[in-house]
Design an enzyme around this catalytic site. Structure first.
Site, PDB file in Angstrom:
ATOM      1  N   ASP A 114       7.523  12.660  13.673  1.00 47.78           N
ATOM      2  CA  ASP A 114       8.192  12.411  12.406  1.00 47.78           C
ATOM      3  C   ASP A 114       9.231  13.525  12.254  1.00 47.78           C
ATOM      4  OD1 ASP A 114       8.735  12.619   9.515  1.00 47.78           O
ATOM      5  OD2 ASP A 114       7.157  11.141   9.309  1.00 47.78           O
TER       6      ASP A 114
ATOM      7  N   HIS B  36       4.140   7.866   5.514  1.00 47.60           N
ATOM      8  CA  HIS B  36       4.907   8.243   6.705  1.00 47.60           C
ATOM      9  C   HIS B  36       4.198   7.851   8.000  1.00 47.60           C
ATOM     10  CE1 HIS B  36       8.445  10.991   5.824  1.00 47.60           C
ATOM     11  NE2 HIS B  36       8.071  10.525   4.645  1.00 47.60           N
TER      12      HIS B  36
HETATM   13  C1  U2F Z   1       6.685   7.513   0.380  1.00 44.01           C
HETATM   14  O1  U2F Z   1       6.538   6.185  -0.038  1.00 44.01           O
HETATM   15  P1  U2F Z   1       5.331   5.347  -0.635  1.00 44.01           P
HETATM   16  O2  U2F Z   1       4.183   5.379   0.279  1.00 44.01           O
HETATM   17  O3  U2F Z   1       5.025   5.695  -2.017  1.00 44.01           O
HETATM   18  O4  U2F Z   1       6.014   3.890  -0.712  1.00 44.01           O
HETATM   19  P2  U2F Z   1       6.507   2.899   0.394  1.00 44.01           P
HETATM   20  O5  U2F Z   1       7.365   3.531   1.427  1.00 44.01           O
HETATM   21  O6  U2F Z   1       7.106   1.799  -0.347  1.00 44.01           O
HETATM   22  O7  U2F Z   1       5.179   2.408   1.108  1.00 44.01           O
HETATM   23  C2  U2F Z   1       4.120   1.864   0.393  1.00 44.01           C
HETATM   24  C3  U2F Z   1       3.346   0.997   1.372  1.00 44.01           C
HETATM   25  O8  U2F Z   1       2.098   0.687   0.780  1.00 44.01           O
HETATM   26  C4  U2F Z   1       1.902  -0.716   0.757  1.00 44.01           C
HETATM   27  C5  U2F Z   1       3.292  -1.321   0.813  1.00 44.01           C
HETATM   28  C6  U2F Z   1       4.052  -0.314   1.674  1.00 44.01           C
HETATM   29  O9  U2F Z   1       3.910  -0.643   3.043  1.00 44.01           O
HETATM   30  O10 U2F Z   1       3.244  -2.614   1.371  1.00 44.01           O
HETATM   31  N1  U2F Z   1       1.203  -1.118  -0.478  1.00 44.01           N
HETATM   32  C7  U2F Z   1       0.325  -2.141  -0.418  1.00 44.01           C
HETATM   33  O11 U2F Z   1       0.085  -2.741   0.652  1.00 44.01           O
HETATM   34  N2  U2F Z   1      -0.326  -2.510  -1.558  1.00 44.01           N
HETATM   35  C8  U2F Z   1      -0.109  -1.911  -2.750  1.00 44.01           C
HETATM   36  O12 U2F Z   1      -0.751  -2.329  -3.740  1.00 44.01           O
HETATM   37  C9  U2F Z   1       0.837  -0.847  -2.830  1.00 44.01           C
HETATM   38  C10 U2F Z   1       1.474  -0.475  -1.657  1.00 44.01           C
HETATM   39  C11 U2F Z   1       7.823   8.092  -0.445  1.00 44.01           C
HETATM   40  F1  U2F Z   1       7.440   8.099  -1.765  1.00 44.01           F
HETATM   41  C12 U2F Z   1       9.089   7.255  -0.249  1.00 44.01           C
HETATM   42  O13 U2F Z   1      10.136   7.821  -0.983  1.00 44.01           O
HETATM   43  C13 U2F Z   1       9.441   7.175   1.234  1.00 44.01           C
HETATM   44  O14 U2F Z   1      10.520   6.289   1.401  1.00 44.01           O
HETATM   45  C14 U2F Z   1       8.228   6.675   2.037  1.00 44.01           C
HETATM   46  C15 U2F Z   1       8.460   6.668   3.533  1.00 44.01           C
HETATM   47  O15 U2F Z   1       8.981   7.855   3.960  1.00 44.01           O
HETATM   48  O16 U2F Z   1       7.068   7.488   1.778  1.00 44.01           O
END
Ligand code: U2F
Length: 447
Positions: A117, A20
């Protein structure tokens, strides 16, 4: 701009979990560039701030301040992801106010505006006490905002409808199902948590925001949805996410040079973001499907679950595949050799895939991910939801073949490229987003 942003002081409240903080800080970076005379106090927890500060590219008009995470000292956290969220939210506006006090004391400037947020909804109370505008930022999948205005109907659907029938009462979002909805919205009575209550209250809280800012492309959201939200909120602005967010890191694991050696659109990239870890049997299914597909693959997999991989998998696939604990994902998805993204549908991942024209195979786990998967499959038609919504070897193999090899997947591949173009156009200096950024600066400067 009617007023200058000089001497303006914006307090920014992060929701210090998952990713976030990343899009929020990216928004603040954009604002701070456009308004170099304005001060931004980025208020998070010690843990969340440590990820971003100090970084060489953070300008001096953004300063971090740490407030309590609300976890009682010595309290052993259970292995439940929501527990931390509940502790933080329980601290309420008093804890947020401490952040304001620190920021005002150090900068010697009164806070003139609060950006937060949307999940940190008690920041509304802080803004009201200070008598300054409250701007709410929405990092999850954009169109999930609608759900918080139709909770009663969603719950009714959950309680009364037989099976998992599609419903169409969400404007612009037909064909949704209860299984697509965030589980937290369906909790009643004892199952309710501070987090779920916070979410449920958003439909009443967000109309009190001077502005709600979407971290997305207005051009991709259904017009009926946008129209409906605009009728319920004081103002809704769309500011496009940055293409290469601050989480992108140097290629320490050699992914990009490995991708350089692969054919165009030949690689399956697999990643489940920062929060989700699929259960062991699904990790096995993914591994088996990748091996049997014979496609080159790059898999970002947390180190602590490597032990669940089938015996001999790493050796057998060492020539065709690569497993890393962290990939520079935005650059990976932008690489010409990546042909499909197997994803949990976190909003940042979806945006990054869209921006690179990469089709998706969706295995949603919680929160906004189910709606994201439905939109990817049924509205944008740039991917498929995995059969049965759980990884099995056969289900994943079927989707991989469809998207990567078969004629049936061509429409999906073409659509993904079309949306990439829409996204590129949306980010142009003359686009709607640039206009909305100006409007947001107007609000800050006239506060
Ligand atoms: C929560 O989401 P997450 O953090 O689990 O997943 P994403 O929104 O997809 O963000 C992951 C970020 O981490 C980066 C990727 C994304 O920018 O490029 N990343 C990376 O650089 N290398 C890696 O090996 C793995 C990831 C939640 F679970 C979701 O449901 C929500 O939508 C989100 C936002 O609110 O937060």
């Amino acid at each position: 701009m009617s007023n200058s942003t000089e001497n303006k002081h914006v307090a920014v409240f992060a929701f210090p979990f998952g990713t976030h903080t990343v899009p929020l800080l990216n928004l603040v970076l954009k604002l701070s560039q456009a308004a170099p005379n304005c001060s931004f106090s980025f208020i998070g927890t010690e843990k969340s701030n440590a990820i971003h500060f100090p970084k060489p590219h953070i300008p001096i008009n953004i300063k971090p301040y740490c407030i309590s995470d609300g976890i009682p000292e010595g309290h052993p956290l259970a292995n439940h992801p929501i527990e931390k969220l509940n502790f933080f939210l329980r601290t309420g506006h008093e804890n947020l106010h401490k952040g304001i006090q620190m920021a005002e004391e150090e900068t010697k400037q009164k806070v003139t505006c609060v950006i937060s947020d949307a999940f940190v909804s008690s920041s509304l109370v802080v803004a009201q006490k200070l008598n300054v505008p409250w701007i709410a930022f929405w990092p999850p999948m954009s169109c999930t905002l609608s759900l918080y205005f139709y909770i009663d109907l969603i719950r009714e659907q959950f309680l009364n409808s037989a099976g998992n029938a599609a419903f169409d009462f969400l404007p612009g979002l037909p064909n949704m199902r209860v299984e697509d909805m965030p589980q937290d919205l369906l909790f009643f009575g004892e199952k309710e948590t501070i987090f779920s209550k916070t979410l449920v209250s958003l439909g009443k809280v967000l109309p009190q925001a001077k502005v709600v800012v979407m971290n997305f492309f207005e051009e991709l959201d259904p017009p009926l949805f946008v129209q409906d939200m605009r009728s319920k909120l004081q103002s809704l602005l769309y500011i496009v996410p940055v293409r290469f967010p601050i989480l992108s890191v140097a290629d320490s694991t050699g992914c990009l040079s490995w991708l350089d050696m692969q054919g165009s659109r030949s690689v399956a990239y697999v990643s489940f973001g920062t929060v989700v870890t699929p259960p062991p049997h699904e990790i096995v299914a993914v591994a088996e499907a990748l091996e049997e597909s014979e496609l080159p693959f790059l898999w970002s997999l947390k180190e602590n679950v490597l032990g669940f991989l089938p015996t001999g998998f790493l050796e057998r696939t060492s020539m065709s595949g690569r497993i890393v604990y962290w990939a520079p994902q935005t650059q990976v998805l932008a690489h010409d050799s990546v042909g499909v993204f197997v994803t949990h549908c976190g909003s940042n991942s979806v945006t990054e895939s869209l921006s690179s024209g990469v089709p998706m195979i969706c295995r949603p786990f919680f929160g906004d991910q189910g709606v994201a998967a439905r939109v990817i499959q049924d509205l944008w038609e740039i991917g498929v939801i995995i059969e049965g919504r759980v990884f099995t070897k056969d289900g994943l193999l079927k989707s991989l073949k469809m998207i990567m090899v078969q004629e049936e997947g061509k429409k999906i591949r073409d659509n993904a490229l079309k949306l990439k173009k829409t996204v590129e156009d949306a980010a142009r200096p003359a686009g709607k987003s640039a206009h909305d950024l100006k409007t947001l600066l107007e609000v800050i400067s006239s506060s």
